[in-house]
Design an enzyme around this catalytic site. Structure first.
Site, mmCIF file in Angstrom:
data_model
loop_
_atom_site.group_PDB
_atom_site.id
_atom_site.type_symbol
_atom_site.label_atom_id
_atom_site.label_comp_id
_atom_site.label_asym_id
_atom_site.label_seq_id
_atom_site.Cartn_x
_atom_site.Cartn_y
_atom_site.Cartn_z
ATOM 1 N N CYS A 72 -46.294 -88.416 50.802
ATOM 2 C CA CYS A 72 -45.212 -89.285 50.348
ATOM 3 C C CYS A 72 -44.099 -88.385 49.833
ATOM 4 O O CYS A 72 -44.053 -87.204 50.154
ATOM 5 C CB CYS A 72 -45.696 -90.270 49.287
ATOM 6 S SG CYS A 72 -46.177 -89.507 47.726
ATOM 7 N N ALA A 73 -43.199 -88.912 49.020
ATOM 8 C CA ALA A 73 -42.074 -88.110 48.538
ATOM 9 C C ALA A 73 -42.503 -87.083 47.501
ATOM 10 O O ALA A 73 -42.104 -85.924 47.560
ATOM 11 C CB ALA A 73 -40.989 -89.014 47.968
#
Length: 198
Positions: A72-73
């Site tokens: 994810c980020a």
């Protein structure tokens, strides 16, 4: 009688470890489609966090064939996805620091052609914008209409503290359900078909 599944220990890889072994992994990006389009690890398939349960059979098959890396980020959503999969007996790894750390360490991010994407802010930016807007609105309405509106600002402040303490974000979950953050059904079906074909 079968025994209940015991949760698997999470596997956390730093960017150097993940980069060295990237060819071994089926990479699944659990961010929203817009975030994925803004830059993702090479060969990453996009299955948003709230769609992981729907994709469980395909992810289980991928894990049976080889290693799965969730991204994810920042690493928070992929950790949540790893925990969810571990509860189902599926082993997966997560990338510490997510795509932010990956890019900061100079590794390549892929982006689709501009005509294939729609511009969407990162989830972190959407949360900051929404929280800031509600705080300002609460303060403004509290000054102009009634002091009770300042409770909006207090509620957001409390939510941000809770979010930091629990490493969760209810606002991000709610924003993730907005149409611009949702995958089109055909896109998710195509992703699941690609996952089955690997």
């Amino acid at each position: 009688m079968t025994s209940p599944l015991t949760p698997l220990s999470p596997v956390v890889l730093d960017t150097a470890q993940a980069h060295a072994r990237l060819h071994e992994f089926t990479v699944i990006d659990v961010r929203t489609p817009g975030e994925h389009a803004s830059g993702h690890l090479p060969q990453a398939l996009n299955i948003p966090l709230d769609q992981i349960r729907r994709a469980l059979p395909e992810i289980r098959d991928a894990a049976d064939r080889g290693s799965v890396l969730l991204v994810c980020a920042s690493g928070a959503r992929s950790e949540s996805a790893c925990a969810l999969l571990a509860e189902e007996g599926v082993q997966a790894a997560t990338l510490a620091g997510g795509t932010n750390a990956w890019a900061a360490d100079g590794h390549e991010l892929r982006r689709p052609a501009a005509r294939d994407t729609r511009t969407v802010w990162s989830m972190e930016r959407q949360v900051r914008f929404t929280a800031g807007t509600v705080v300002l609105l609460g303060l403004l309405l509290g000054l102009l209409v009634h002091p009770a509106f300042q409770l909006l600002s207090a509620g957001i402040a409390g939510g941000l503290v809770f979010s930091a303490l629990t490493n969760t974000c209810g606002m991000a979950v709610a924003l993730g359900k907005l149409p611009h953050n949702r995958p089109r059904a055909a896109d998710l079906d195509a992703t699941l078909a690609a996952l089955r074909a690997r």
